[in-house]
Design an enzyme around this catalytic site. Structure first.
Site, short mmCIF file in Angstrom:
data_model
loop_
_atom_site.label_atom_id
_atom_site.label_comp_id
_atom_site.label_asym_id
_atom_site.label_seq_id
_atom_site.Cartn_x
_atom_site.Cartn_y
_atom_site.Cartn_z
N LYS A 10 0.83 -1.20 0.00
CA LYS A 10 0.00 0.00 0.00
C LYS A 10 0.88 1.27 0.00
O LYS A 10 2.10 1.18 0.24
CB LYS A 10 -0.92 -0.04 1.23
CG LYS A 10 -1.98 -1.17 1.16
CD LYS A 10 -2.77 -1.26 2.48
CE LYS A 10 -3.94 -2.22 2.41
NZ LYS A 10 -4.65 -2.32 3.73
N TYR A 50 -11.87 -2.55 -3.73
CA TYR A 50 -12.63 -2.50 -2.48
C TYR A 50 -14.10 -2.34 -2.83
O TYR A 50 -14.64 -1.25 -2.90
CB TYR A 50 -12.11 -1.37 -1.59
CG TYR A 50 -10.75 -1.66 -0.99
CD1 TYR A 50 -10.53 -2.82 -0.23
CD2 TYR A 50 -9.68 -0.79 -1.17
CE1 TYR A 50 -9.28 -3.09 0.31
CE2 TYR A 50 -8.43 -1.06 -0.62
CZ TYR A 50 -8.24 -2.21 0.12
OH TYR A 50 -7.00 -2.48 0.66
N HIS A 130 -1.73 -5.34 1.48
CA HIS A 130 -2.98 -6.06 1.25
C HIS A 130 -2.65 -7.45 0.75
O HIS A 130 -1.71 -7.61 -0.03
CB HIS A 130 -3.83 -5.35 0.18
CG HIS A 130 -4.92 -6.23 -0.37
ND1 HIS A 130 -6.15 -6.36 0.25
CD2 HIS A 130 -4.94 -7.08 -1.43
CE1 HIS A 130 -6.88 -7.23 -0.43
NE2 HIS A 130 -6.17 -7.69 -1.45
P1 GDP Z 1 -7.46 -7.08 5.56
O1 GDP Z 1 -7.93 -8.16 4.62
O2 GDP Z 1 -6.72 -7.63 6.75
O3 GDP Z 1 -6.66 -5.99 4.86
O4 GDP Z 1 -8.78 -6.39 6.18
P2 GDP Z 1 -10.18 -6.01 5.49
O5 GDP Z 1 -10.29 -6.60 4.12
O6 GDP Z 1 -11.27 -6.35 6.44
O7 GDP Z 1 -10.12 -4.42 5.43
C1 GDP Z 1 -9.39 -3.77 4.41
C2 GDP Z 1 -8.59 -2.63 5.01
O8 GDP Z 1 -9.47 -1.65 5.57
C3 GDP Z 1 -7.68 -2.99 6.18
O9 GDP Z 1 -6.45 -3.54 5.76
C4 GDP Z 1 -7.50 -1.64 6.83
O10 GDP Z 1 -6.56 -0.85 6.10
C5 GDP Z 1 -8.88 -1.01 6.67
N1 GDP Z 1 -9.79 -1.24 7.81
C6 GDP Z 1 -10.51 -2.37 8.02
N2 GDP Z 1 -11.31 -2.25 9.09
C7 GDP Z 1 -11.11 -1.00 9.57
C8 GDP Z 1 -11.68 -0.27 10.69
O11 GDP Z 1 -12.54 -0.76 11.45
N3 GDP Z 1 -11.24 1.01 10.89
C9 GDP Z 1 -10.31 1.60 10.06
N4 GDP Z 1 -9.95 2.85 10.33
N5 GDP Z 1 -9.76 0.94 9.00
C10 GDP Z 1 -10.14 -0.35 8.75
MG MG Z 2 -9.29 -8.03 3.02
#
Ligand code: GDP
Ligand code: MG
Length: 163
Positions: A10, A50, A130
């Site tokens: 990222k 996303y 990611h």
């Molecule tokens: P990942 O697969 O571990 O990257 O997590 P997700 O796919 O659920 O979320 C995508 C990205 O969104 C994460 O890597 C974080 O950068 C961001 N993110 C997810 N959940 C939150 C949250 O509750 N608060 C904030 N501020 N950012 C979040």
């Molecule tokens: Mg994810």
């Protein structure tokens, strides 16, 4: 069992000079890099990565913050291949929240912020990397970011010594 997965360093990871370190960690375990490029995407493209799914899982406000985050600078996108590559890469990356990510994981070693702090700042968690969450996401993301000609087939020494 041989899987392909999508990884992106990222904007914070690129700007902090963590590209080499991250690639090294994935190479160290014998995963094979099969595609890589640098891109600076706009919000229209970011919305394809996303998708609505993230809004359903994490909330529309998280999706909005993420679209700002992922478009704020160039990123390195990569395709990696290996045995159970999707789970293995997620293991090396660590969990989403840096505060909870254990030392030894990429997120645990290079970030420390919490959900609470990032939410209060109205910013996406800056967790440097990611990686596809499951097989369905990996297939969708590889197809979104790479054309078939950009993915390469070759032999690594790991195929003789590790696999
Ligand atoms: P990942 O697969 O571990 O990257 O997590 P997700 O796919 O659920 O979320 C995508 C990205 O969104 C994460 O890597 C974080 O950068 C961001 N993110 C997810 N959940 C939150 C949250 O509750 N608060 C904030 N501020 N950012 C979040
Ligand atoms: Mg994810």
């Amino acid at each position: 069992m041989i899987e392909r997965t999508f990884v992106a360093i990222k904007p914070d990871g690129v700007q902090r000079g963590l590209v080499g370190e991250i690639i090294k960690r994935l190479e160290n375990v014998g995963l094979k890099i099969i595609g890589m490029k640098m891109m600076w995407i706009d919000k229209e493209f970011a919305k394809k990565h996303y998708t609505e799914d993230i809004a359903k899982r994490r909330g529309e406000h998280v999706r909005e913050m993420l679209l700002d985050y992922i478009t704020e600078g160039p990123i390195i996108v990569m395709a990696w291949e290996g045995i159970h590559a999707i789970d293995v890469v997620r293991k090396l990356v660590g969990p989403t929240e840096p505060k909870s990510a254990l030392p030894g994981t990429i997120r645990g070693d290079f970030t420390h912020v919490s959900f609470t702090h990032a939410d209060a700042q109205k910013k996406s968690i800056k967790n440097v990397i990611h990686a596809s969450g499951d097989g369905k996401d990996a297939k969708y993301e590889l197809n979104l970011w790479f054309s078939p000609l950009e993915l390469h087939t070759y032999r690594t020494v790991h195929e003789a010594h590790v696999m």
